[in-house]
Design a protein around this motif. Sequence first.
Motif, PDB file in Angstrom:
ATOM      1  N   ASP A 214       0.828  -1.211   0.000  1.00 12.83           N
ATOM      2  CA  ASP A 214       0.000   0.000   0.000  1.00 12.83           C
ATOM      3  C   ASP A 214       0.857   1.253   0.000  1.00 12.83           C
ATOM      4  O   ASP A 214       0.588   2.224  -0.745  1.00 12.83           O
ATOM      5  CB  ASP A 214      -0.911  -0.031   1.240  1.00 12.83           C
ATOM      6  CG  ASP A 214      -1.875   1.146   1.264  1.00 12.83           C
ATOM      7  OD1 ASP A 214      -2.689   1.260   0.331  1.00 12.83           O
ATOM      8  OD2 ASP A 214      -1.804   1.945   2.221  1.00 12.83           O
ATOM      9  N   ASP A 215       1.912   1.239   0.824  1.00  8.03           N
ATOM     10  CA  ASP A 215       2.821   2.392   0.857  1.00  8.03           C
ATOM     11  C   ASP A 215       3.510   2.592  -0.488  1.00  8.03           C
ATOM     12  O   ASP A 215       3.661   3.734  -0.977  1.00  8.03           O
ATOM     13  CB  ASP A 215       3.871   2.208   1.954  1.00  8.03           C
ATOM     14  CG  ASP A 215       3.259   2.265   3.344  1.00  8.03           C
ATOM     15  OD1 ASP A 215       2.136   2.790   3.471  1.00  8.03           O
ATOM     16  OD2 ASP A 215       3.896   1.765   4.284  1.00  8.03           O
ATOM     17  N   GLN A 216       3.949   1.492  -1.094  1.00  5.06           N
ATOM     18  CA  GLN A 216       4.648   1.593  -2.373  1.00  5.06           C
ATOM     19  C   GLN A 216       3.708   2.036  -3.492  1.00  5.06           C
ATOM     20  O   GLN A 216       4.142   2.710  -4.439  1.00  5.06           O
ATOM     21  CB  GLN A 216       5.293   0.247  -2.708  1.00  5.06           C
ATOM     22  CG  GLN A 216       6.484  -0.086  -1.815  1.00  5.06           C
ATOM     23  CD  GLN A 216       7.070  -1.457  -2.096  1.00  5.06           C
ATOM     24  OE1 GLN A 216       6.377  -2.322  -2.625  1.00  5.06           O
ATOM     25  NE2 GLN A 216       8.332  -1.653  -1.738  1.00  5.06           N
ATOM     26  N   SER A 217       2.424   1.690  -3.393  1.00 10.06           N
ATOM     27  CA  SER A 217       1.439   2.147  -4.390  1.00 10.06           C
ATOM     28  C   SER A 217       1.267   3.659  -4.312  1.00 10.06           C
ATOM     29  O   SER A 217       1.201   4.356  -5.348  1.00 10.06           O
ATOM     30  CB  SER A 217       0.092   1.451  -4.158  1.00 10.06           C
ATOM     31  OG  SER A 217       0.193   0.062  -4.369  1.00 10.06           O
ATOM     32  N   LYS A 218       1.209   4.172  -3.090  1.00 11.86           N
ATOM     33  CA  LYS A 218       1.085   5.624  -2.911  1.00 11.86           C
ATOM     34  C   LYS A 218       2.345   6.333  -3.414  1.00 11.86           C
ATOM     35  O   LYS A 218       2.270   7.391  -4.041  1.00 11.86           O
ATOM     36  CB  LYS A 218       0.857   5.955  -1.441  1.00 11.86           C
ATOM     37  CG  LYS A 218      -0.486   5.456  -0.910  1.00 11.86           C
ATOM     38  CD  LYS A 218      -0.624   5.739   0.577  1.00 11.86           C
ATOM     39  CE  LYS A 218      -1.951   5.221   1.106  1.00 11.86           C
ATOM     40  NZ  LYS A 218      -2.079   5.434   2.575  1.00 11.86           N
ATOM     41  N   THR A 219       3.482   5.711  -3.134  1.00  9.64           N
ATOM     42  CA  THR A 219       4.743   6.301  -3.591  1.00  9.64           C
ATOM     43  C   THR A 219       4.820   6.316  -5.112  1.00  9.64           C
ATOM     44  O   THR A 219       5.284   7.289  -5.730  1.00  9.64           O
ATOM     45  CB  THR A 219       5.930   5.516  -3.020  1.00  9.64           C
ATOM     46  OG1 THR A 219       5.862   5.543  -1.600  1.00  9.64           O
ATOM     47  CG2 THR A 219       7.247   6.133  -3.467  1.00  9.64           C
ATOM     48  N   LEU A 220       4.340   5.239  -5.745  1.00  7.79           N
ATOM     49  CA  LEU A 220       4.357   5.157  -7.200  1.00  7.79           C
ATOM     50  C   LEU A 220       3.497   6.260  -7.812  1.00  7.79           C
ATOM     51  O   LEU A 220       3.896   6.892  -8.819  1.00  7.79           O
ATOM     52  CB  LEU A 220       3.854   3.778  -7.649  1.00  7.79           C
ATOM     53  CG  LEU A 220       3.728   3.564  -9.162  1.00  7.79           C
ATOM     54  CD1 LEU A 220       5.089   3.755  -9.850  1.00  7.79           C
ATOM     55  CD2 LEU A 220       3.166   2.180  -9.458  1.00  7.79           C
ATOM     56  N   ALA A 429      16.246   4.991   8.777  1.00  7.88           N
ATOM     57  CA  ALA A 429      16.785   5.317   7.457  1.00  7.88           C
ATOM     58  C   ALA A 429      15.684   5.789   6.520  1.00  7.88           C
ATOM     59  O   ALA A 429      15.890   6.728   5.722  1.00  7.88           O
ATOM     60  CB  ALA A 429      17.490   4.096   6.863  1.00  7.88           C
ATOM     61  N   VAL A 430      14.516   5.155   6.578  1.00 11.11           N
ATOM     62  CA  VAL A 430      13.383   5.571   5.727  1.00 11.11           C
ATOM     63  C   VAL A 430      12.965   6.995   6.075  1.00 11.11           C
ATOM     64  O   VAL A 430      12.733   7.839   5.190  1.00 11.11           O
ATOM     65  CB  VAL A 430      12.202   4.594   5.885  1.00 11.11           C
ATOM     66  CG1 VAL A 430      10.941   5.163   5.225  1.00 11.11           C
ATOM     67  CG2 VAL A 430      12.535   3.249   5.266  1.00 11.11           C
ATOM     68  N   ASN A 431      12.852   7.294   7.347  1.00 15.35           N
ATOM     69  CA  ASN A 431      12.448   8.645   7.763  1.00 15.35           C
ATOM     70  C   ASN A 431      13.452   9.704   7.296  1.00 15.35           C
ATOM     71  O   ASN A 431      13.064  10.785   6.816  1.00 15.35           O
ATOM     72  CB  ASN A 431      12.310   8.697   9.287  1.00 15.35           C
ATOM     73  CG  ASN A 431      11.173   7.820   9.789  1.00 15.35           C
ATOM     74  OD1 ASN A 431      10.211   7.572   9.063  1.00 15.35           O
ATOM     75  ND2 ASN A 431      11.276   7.365  11.032  1.00 15.35           N
ATOM     76  N   LYS A 432      14.734   9.378   7.429  1.00  9.40           N
ATOM     77  CA  LYS A 432      15.758  10.348   6.995  1.00  9.40           C
ATOM     78  C   LYS A 432      15.760  10.508   5.478  1.00  9.40           C
ATOM     79  O   LYS A 432      15.921  11.627   4.969  1.00  9.40           O
ATOM     80  CB  LYS A 432      17.133   9.881   7.467  1.00  9.40           C
ATOM     81  CG  LYS A 432      17.307   9.963   8.982  1.00  9.40           C
ATOM     82  CD  LYS A 432      18.676   9.467   9.406  1.00  9.40           C
ATOM     83  CE  LYS A 432      18.833   9.534  10.922  1.00  9.40           C
ATOM     84  NZ  LYS A 432      20.161   9.028  11.362  1.00  9.40           N
ATOM     85  N   ILE A 447      14.917   6.731  -1.243  1.00  9.86           N
ATOM     86  CA  ILE A 447      13.705   6.344  -0.512  1.00  9.86           C
ATOM     87  C   ILE A 447      13.321   4.910  -0.854  1.00  9.86           C
ATOM     88  O   ILE A 447      12.986   4.105   0.023  1.00  9.86           O
ATOM     89  CB  ILE A 447      12.549   7.311  -0.824  1.00  9.86           C
ATOM     90  CG1 ILE A 447      12.848   8.702  -0.285  1.00  9.86           C
ATOM     91  CG2 ILE A 447      11.234   6.786  -0.246  1.00  9.86           C
ATOM     92  CD1 ILE A 447      11.758   9.709  -0.546  1.00  9.86           C
ATOM     93  N   LEU A 448      13.343   4.580  -2.153  1.00  7.49           N
ATOM     94  CA  LEU A 448      12.989   3.220  -2.576  1.00  7.49           C
ATOM     95  C   LEU A 448      13.918   2.183  -1.940  1.00  7.49           C
ATOM     96  O   LEU A 448      13.479   1.126  -1.487  1.00  7.49           O
ATOM     97  CB  LEU A 448      13.045   3.109  -4.092  1.00  7.49           C
ATOM     98  CG  LEU A 448      11.957   3.843  -4.872  1.00  7.49           C
ATOM     99  CD1 LEU A 448      12.210   3.714  -6.372  1.00  7.49           C
ATOM    100  CD2 LEU A 448      10.579   3.290  -4.520  1.00  7.49           C
ATOM    101  N   ASP A 449      15.199   2.499  -1.906  1.00  2.00           N
ATOM    102  CA  ASP A 449      16.152   1.566  -1.339  1.00  2.00           C
ATOM    103  C   ASP A 449      15.931   1.409   0.164  1.00  2.00           C
ATOM    104  O   ASP A 449      16.001   0.297   0.715  1.00  2.00           O
ATOM    105  CB  ASP A 449      17.575   2.054  -1.604  1.00  2.00           C
ATOM    106  CG  ASP A 449      18.626   1.053  -1.165  1.00  2.00           C
ATOM    107  OD1 ASP A 449      18.635  -0.073  -1.714  1.00  2.00           O
ATOM    108  OD2 ASP A 449      19.400   1.371  -0.247  1.00  2.00           O
ATOM    109  N   ALA A 450      15.638   2.535   0.842  1.00  2.00           N
ATOM    110  CA  ALA A 450      15.390   2.478   2.290  1.00  2.00           C
ATOM    111  C   ALA A 450      14.120   1.688   2.599  1.00  2.00           C
ATOM    112  O   ALA A 450      14.068   0.909   3.558  1.00  2.00           O
ATOM    113  CB  ALA A 450      15.286   3.891   2.855  1.00  2.00           C
ATOM    114  N   GLN A 451      13.073   1.894   1.767  1.00  2.00           N
ATOM    115  CA  GLN A 451      11.830   1.152   1.972  1.00  2.00           C
ATOM    116  C   GLN A 451      12.032  -0.349   1.722  1.00  2.00           C
ATOM    117  O   GLN A 451      11.470  -1.193   2.418  1.00  2.00           O
ATOM    118  CB  GLN A 451      10.732   1.697   1.060  1.00  2.00           C
ATOM    119  CG  GLN A 451      10.192   3.051   1.493  1.00  2.00           C
ATOM    120  CD  GLN A 451       9.126   3.563   0.540  1.00  2.00           C
ATOM    121  OE1 GLN A 451       9.088   3.183  -0.637  1.00  2.00           O
ATOM    122  NE2 GLN A 451       8.273   4.461   1.039  1.00  2.00           N
TER     123      GLN A 451
END
Length: 491
Positions: A214-220, A429-432, A447-451
Amino acid sequence: MKLIKLAPLAIAMMLSGCAVGPDYTQPTSTLETEYLYQGVQGTQAGQYAEQTDNAWWKSFEDPTLNQLVLDAQNQAIPLKIAAQRIRMAQSYQSTIESFKVPTVNIGAGFGNFQISENDPLLGGAITAKHPVSGEELGLVEDNNSAFFVGATIAWEVDLFGRIDRQASAAAIRKEQMVIMREGLTTLITSDVIHNYLQMRGAQERKKIALKTSDDQSKTLELVKLMVKSGYGSKLDESRAKAALAATKAVIPQLEIAENVHLQRLAILLGETPKQSHSRFKQDEPLPNFSGIIPTGLPADLLERRPDIRIAEREMAALNEERAAAIAAQYPKVFLTGAPGVLAKDFDDLFNSDSVSWLGSVGVSWNVFDGGRGDAIVEMQEARFDASVLSYQHSVIAAFGEVETLLHGYGQSQQYVALVSEASAETTNAVNKAQSLYKAGLSDYLSILDAQRQQNMMRDRVVAAKLQTANMTIALHKALGGNWQVNDAISQ
C-alpha cells in the motif's frame, strides 16, 4: 487318600522355583554431569522440580494455542488409535497370563449307544449261553443310555518359568504401548504448536507485505505526478513499479503457507477444514515465548525421553522372551482331570454312587528337534544383543540432539536481537531518506532503497521469531517429558 490327591500339586509347588533363563538388569549409562551449552540464555540447568508444569507452551500466553493443544490431545485420531493399541496389548497380556491357571471346561448331556452283536469284544457277551443249561444269557445290554454332567480340567505346571516369562514379556509390551502413546502425544502436540505459530507467522508477514504494498502504491502515484511535472525521471518510475511488483509477488506465497498450516491443523485436530478455520481470528499477532526452559541434567533424559524408555523396555521384553525360549527346552508337566457324575436315569444323576472321575499326570520333553530349539535361543540372544546396541545409540543420539538444540536456541535468540536492531535502524533510514528527498537533497532512489531494506528487515524479524519458536519446540521435545494435559483423555 487326600494326601495322595494333593501330592502332584505339592510337588509342582516345590519345583516352581526351578525357573531358568537370565534375569534382567536395567542398564546404566555413563553421561556427562552437565550439558556443554547448558548456560545459554533462556534456559535453567539443574534437576527438574516436581512442580514443573509440563504444559510449557502456556508461556506463549496465547489462549487459542492452549485450546488447540487440549482439543488435539482429546480429538487426534492417531492418539485414539494408540489408546486402542494399549487395550490390545492389555488383552494379549491377560491371554498369556491365563495359561498360568488351570483351564476348566464344564459340560452336560445325554448319550445313547448300541453294541453290535458282531462286536469282536462285547458281541459275545450279548448272546452268551449258559455252560450247563445252554440257556441264552444277556450279560451286557446291547442298548444303553445315560445322563452325564462333568468337567475337564487341564493345567500345565510352569516348572521352569516359560509361561511366567512370556507373561512378563507381554506386560512389558503393554508398558511400551503406553510409552508410545505418551511419545505420540508429544509429537502431535509439537506439530500443533509448530503449525499454529507458522500460520500466525505467515499471517503477520502477509500483513507486513500488504502494508508495504500500500505504501509503495502511494509512492508510485507520487513519482508518476513528479514525472509528469518534469521533476522526476522514468528510471525512478520503473524502480517504483518493480519494487511494488516484487512486494505483491510475495503475498500469494504467504497465503499458500497460511492455508497449508491451517489444513495441517485440521488434520491434527481430527476436524474438517471448515471446522478448523472457524477457530482463528485474522488479527491475532505471532505470540512470543516468555518462559525459561528447564534443561535438567543429562541423566534425566533416560527417564524423560520416550524413545530411550521404549528402547530400555525393548531390552527387558527381549530378555524375557530369551528366557522363555530357554525354558521351552525343558520338560513340560501336565495335570489333567475329569470329575463328573454319570447315571442311566436322570433321577440318579446326582446320587453319590454316580460320581466318576479321571486324573492323570503327564510329561512332555522334546529330546530331539534337529537343533531347532537351540537356534531359537540363539536368535533371541541376538535380538537382545541388538536391542542393547539400539539402546546405547538412542542415548547417544538423544544427548547429541539436546546439545545441538541448546546451541541453536542460544544462537537464534541472538539472531532475533540483532535483526530487531537492524529493523529499527531501517525505519530511521526511511524517515531520513524521506526528509532529504522533500528537501531536494537526494533523489527518490534513496527512498525506494530504504523502503526495500525496511520491508526486508521487518520480514526477517518475523522469520527470526519463527526460527526461535521452532528451536523452543524442538528443545522441549528433545528434553522429553509427559506433555499430556490433565483434561486430556487418559489411556
